[in-house]
Design a protein around this motif. Structure first.
Motif, PDB file in Angstrom:
ATOM      1  N   VAL A 124     -56.883  53.425  43.936  1.00 36.09           N
ATOM      2  CA  VAL A 124     -56.156  52.683  44.969  1.00 36.09           C
ATOM      3  C   VAL A 124     -56.262  51.186  44.684  1.00 36.09           C
ATOM      4  CG1 VAL A 124     -56.053  52.127  47.428  1.00 36.09           C
ATOM      5  CG2 VAL A 124     -56.445  54.496  46.698  1.00 36.09           C
ATOM      6  N   HIS A 125     -57.464  50.748  44.354  1.00 37.61           N
ATOM      7  CA  HIS A 125     -57.668  49.340  44.008  1.00 37.61           C
ATOM      8  C   HIS A 125     -56.874  48.985  42.754  1.00 37.61           C
ATOM      9  CE1 HIS A 125     -59.621  45.475  43.492  1.00 37.61           C
ATOM     10  NE2 HIS A 125     -60.000  45.823  42.267  1.00 37.61           N
ATOM     11  N   GLY A 126     -56.849  49.882  41.774  1.00 37.50           N
ATOM     12  CA  GLY A 126     -56.105  49.620  40.550  1.00 37.50           C
ATOM     13  C   GLY A 126     -54.625  49.450  40.792  1.00 37.50           C
ATOM     14  N   GLY A 127     -54.043  50.311  41.631  1.00 36.09           N
ATOM     15  CA  GLY A 127     -52.625  50.179  41.956  1.00 36.09           C
ATOM     16  C   GLY A 127     -52.332  48.890  42.694  1.00 36.09           C
ATOM     17  N   HIS A 128     -53.236  48.497  43.591  1.00 40.09           N
ATOM     18  CA  HIS A 128     -53.086  47.240  44.328  1.00 40.09           C
ATOM     19  C   HIS A 128     -53.161  46.058  43.366  1.00 40.09           C
ATOM     20  CE1 HIS A 128     -54.007  43.966  47.138  1.00 40.09           C
ATOM     21  NE2 HIS A 128     -53.591  44.753  48.117  1.00 40.09           N
ATOM     22  N   LEU A 171     -39.578  45.730  43.292  1.00 40.01           N
ATOM     23  CA  LEU A 171     -40.482  46.450  42.405  1.00 40.01           C
ATOM     24  C   LEU A 171     -40.178  47.943  42.404  1.00 40.01           C
ATOM     25  CD1 LEU A 171     -43.834  44.743  43.506  1.00 40.01           C
ATOM     26  CD2 LEU A 171     -42.340  44.067  41.612  1.00 40.01           C
ATOM     27  N   VAL A 172     -40.654  48.612  41.365  1.00 40.20           N
ATOM     28  CA  VAL A 172     -40.529  50.063  41.290  1.00 40.20           C
ATOM     29  C   VAL A 172     -41.855  50.632  40.795  1.00 40.20           C
ATOM     30  CG1 VAL A 172     -39.568  49.978  38.945  1.00 40.20           C
ATOM     31  CG2 VAL A 172     -39.190  52.005  40.366  1.00 40.20           C
ATOM     32  N   PHE A 173     -42.265  51.726  41.400  1.00 37.78           N
ATOM     33  CA  PHE A 173     -43.440  52.455  40.934  1.00 37.78           C
ATOM     34  C   PHE A 173     -42.948  53.671  40.167  1.00 37.78           C
ATOM     35  CE2 PHE A 173     -46.603  55.825  41.215  1.00 37.78           C
ATOM     36  CZ  PHE A 173     -47.767  55.160  40.844  1.00 37.78           C
ATOM     37  N   VAL A 174     -43.415  53.821  38.922  1.00 33.55           N
ATOM     38  CA  VAL A 174     -43.041  54.960  38.093  1.00 33.55           C
ATOM     39  C   VAL A 174     -44.268  55.851  37.958  1.00 33.55           C
ATOM     40  CG1 VAL A 174     -42.156  55.748  35.868  1.00 33.55           C
ATOM     41  CG2 VAL A 174     -41.372  53.555  36.823  1.00 33.55           C
ATOM     42  N   ARG A 192     -50.221  54.867  43.480  1.00 34.60           N
ATOM     43  CA  ARG A 192     -49.031  54.507  44.268  1.00 34.60           C
ATOM     44  C   ARG A 192     -49.432  53.987  45.647  1.00 34.60           C
ATOM     45  NH1 ARG A 192     -45.615  57.452  47.906  1.00 34.60           N
ATOM     46  NH2 ARG A 192     -43.486  56.580  47.967  1.00 34.60           N
ATOM     47  N   ALA A 193     -50.441  54.621  46.264  1.00 38.45           N
ATOM     48  CA  ALA A 193     -50.900  54.154  47.581  1.00 38.45           C
ATOM     49  C   ALA A 193     -51.398  52.724  47.504  1.00 38.45           C
ATOM     50  CB  ALA A 193     -52.005  55.079  48.103  1.00 38.45           C
ATOM     51  N   ALA A 222     -47.769  54.588  36.372  1.00 38.72           N
ATOM     52  CA  ALA A 222     -48.998  55.318  36.691  1.00 38.72           C
ATOM     53  C   ALA A 222     -49.926  55.482  35.502  1.00 38.72           C
ATOM     54  CB  ALA A 222     -48.662  56.686  37.268  1.00 38.72           C
ATOM     55  N   ASN A 223     -49.399  55.353  34.281  1.00 32.88           N
ATOM     56  CA  ASN A 223     -50.275  55.298  33.113  1.00 32.88           C
ATOM     57  C   ASN A 223     -49.569  54.539  31.998  1.00 32.88           C
ATOM     58  OD1 ASN A 223     -48.535  57.148  31.896  1.00 32.88           O
ATOM     59  ND2 ASN A 223     -50.150  58.528  31.241  1.00 32.88           N
ATOM     60  N   ASP A 224     -50.287  54.282  30.924  1.00 33.17           N
ATOM     61  CA  ASP A 224     -49.743  53.484  29.827  1.00 33.17           C
ATOM     62  C   ASP A 224     -48.637  54.208  29.069  1.00 33.17           C
ATOM     63  OD1 ASP A 224     -51.296  51.258  30.292  1.00 33.17           O
ATOM     64  OD2 ASP A 224     -52.817  51.764  28.808  1.00 33.17           O
ATOM     65  N   LEU A 225     -48.728  55.532  28.966  1.00 33.49           N
ATOM     66  CA  LEU A 225     -47.691  56.254  28.225  1.00 33.49           C
ATOM     67  C   LEU A 225     -46.341  56.107  28.920  1.00 33.49           C
ATOM     68  CD1 LEU A 225     -49.537  59.517  27.095  1.00 33.49           C
ATOM     69  CD2 LEU A 225     -49.276  57.348  25.892  1.00 33.49           C
ATOM     70  N   LEU A 226     -46.317  56.241  30.236  1.00 30.64           N
ATOM     71  CA  LEU A 226     -45.081  55.998  30.976  1.00 30.64           C
ATOM     72  C   LEU A 226     -44.587  54.570  30.756  1.00 30.64           C
ATOM     73  CD1 LEU A 226     -45.761  57.697  34.449  1.00 30.64           C
ATOM     74  CD2 LEU A 226     -44.019  58.379  32.778  1.00 30.64           C
ATOM     75  N   ALA A 227     -45.511  53.618  30.839  1.00 33.76           N
ATOM     76  CA  ALA A 227     -45.150  52.208  30.676  1.00 33.76           C
ATOM     77  C   ALA A 227     -44.583  51.941  29.286  1.00 33.76           C
ATOM     78  CB  ALA A 227     -46.368  51.321  30.935  1.00 33.76           C
ATOM     79  N   LEU A 228     -45.185  52.535  28.262  1.00 29.02           N
ATOM     80  CA  LEU A 228     -44.692  52.342  26.903  1.00 29.02           C
ATOM     81  C   LEU A 228     -43.307  52.956  26.730  1.00 29.02           C
ATOM     82  CD1 LEU A 228     -47.988  53.032  24.924  1.00 29.02           C
ATOM     83  CD2 LEU A 228     -46.815  50.829  25.149  1.00 29.02           C
TER      84      LEU A 228
END
Length: 340
Positions: A162-166, A180-183, A196-197, A245-251
């Motif tokens: 939760v802290h990481g997403g924030h 913004l968009v959360f993937v 996401r939370a 939500a993770n680096d693979l999605l981001a890449l």
């Protein structure tokens, strides 16, 4: 054909019991006899039948790590941390990937239970894990990995997602992004929901900031590339920043934008999660929320060995690590290797 213990005993001129002691309790055998037996073993090329010994003992010499995706570099680093503990305890570590499938996860846990592994580190797909009760009844310790336990009777090692997403979202907001968009991957995965939370919590602090959500089919580069196409289809208030939500999605998102002739971070600023080694080496170095990958695996394996060595005692603990943000070129034009 492999040599047998009986052949080793005949060559060394000792009893079968002496051979067993040399293999299992060498301190009970004189040095001279032990050297004679070891010479016979070397001459015949004898290899002990560990499977038979384990069957008699009712337990193998294996520690299993079951993760969402065994190909993901994040979990490979986590497994490396666990393997160092397995090595120190003279155990063989096996890495198993559930493929983000609950059915496959349950099938794998059942097979591991049949193999009588000493313990299991589990990064579960969903909340309902039917095999856990069966493993508990069999006496096979299970420690949750990269996921906190919600019951006091289960050890776990996790990161404050939760802290990481924030943290990731606040970074984009501080740079001026308001659309913004959360993937995220499958919402059945708690880590994804928690990230996401945290992102939505950050957005709630600003009346002028909006965040939409794209649910990807998996936590993979391919799924990220598909998500990029859906982002580009958002023509009303198009996002200028993405939290993945993770680096693979981001890449995957980053690669698709570049292949379409778009610019990162000009057309889309991107933040990943995990800070795998590939993040820093991307075409545009990826800003990412960093988790202590090897430390996660090492700490979880240590908790598992506590339970293996102290069965019957209450040794359950829940450990939570705090993530940090590593800022790179995918969000910051002036990137110089900064860490937030």
């Amino acid at each position: 054909m492999a040599a047998s213990m009986r052949e080793v005993a005949a060559l060394a001129g000792v009893s079968m019991g002496t051979i067993s002691n040399v293999l299992n309790r060498p301190d009970m055998v004189s040095e001279t006899t032990r050297e004679r037996v070891e010479a016979a073993i070397a001459q015949l090329g004898f290899v002990r039948n560990d499977a038979a010994r384990q069957l008699r003992a009712g337990q193998s010499r294996m520690l299993a790590v079951v993760v969402l995706d065994a190909r993901n570099p994040f979990f490979l680093d986590v497994a490396a941390g666990a393997e160092s503990v397995a090595d120190a305890n003279d155990l063989l570590m096996v890495l198993v990937g559930s493929g983000e499938s609950e059915d496959r996860e349950n099938r794998q846990l059942r097979l591991l239970m049949e193999q009588r592994v000493q313990g299991i580190l589990l990064s579960p797909v969903g909340e309902n894990i039917p095999m856990l009760d069966k493993l508990d009844r069999q006496g096979t310790p299970v420690v949750l990995l990269d996921r906190g336990s919600r019951t006091p009777g289960r050890s776990s090692v996790a990161v404050d997602d939760v802290h990481g997403g924030h943290l990731a979202t606040r970074h984009l907001m501080d740079l001026g992004h308001r659309d913004l968009v959360f993937v995220g991957g499958p919402p059945s995965i708690r880590q994804v929901r928690d990230r996401r939370a945290g992102a939505l919590d950050a957005v709630a602090d600003s009346a002028s900031t909006r965040m939409s959500t794209i649910w990807a089919e998996s936590l993979s580069i391919e799924a990220g590339a598909k998500a990029a196409g859906r982002i580009l289809d958002m023509t009303d208030n198009p996002p200028t920043g993405a939290v993945c939500a993770n680096d693979l999605l981001a890449l995957g998102v980053l690669q698709e934008y570049i292949q379409r002739g778009l610019r990162v971070p000009d057309d889309l600023a991107i933040v990943g999660y995990d800070d795998i080694d590939y993040a820093a080496g991307a075409a545009v170095p990826l800003t990412s929320v960093s988790q202590p990958r090897a430390e996660l695996g090492h700490a979880a394996a240590e908790l598992l060995m506590e339970q293996v060595n102290n069965q019957g005692e209450n040794t359950f603990r829940q450990l939570t690590f705090t993530p940090s943000l590593v800022v790179r070129g995918s969000t910051d034009h002036g990137w110089r290797g900064a860490r937030a």
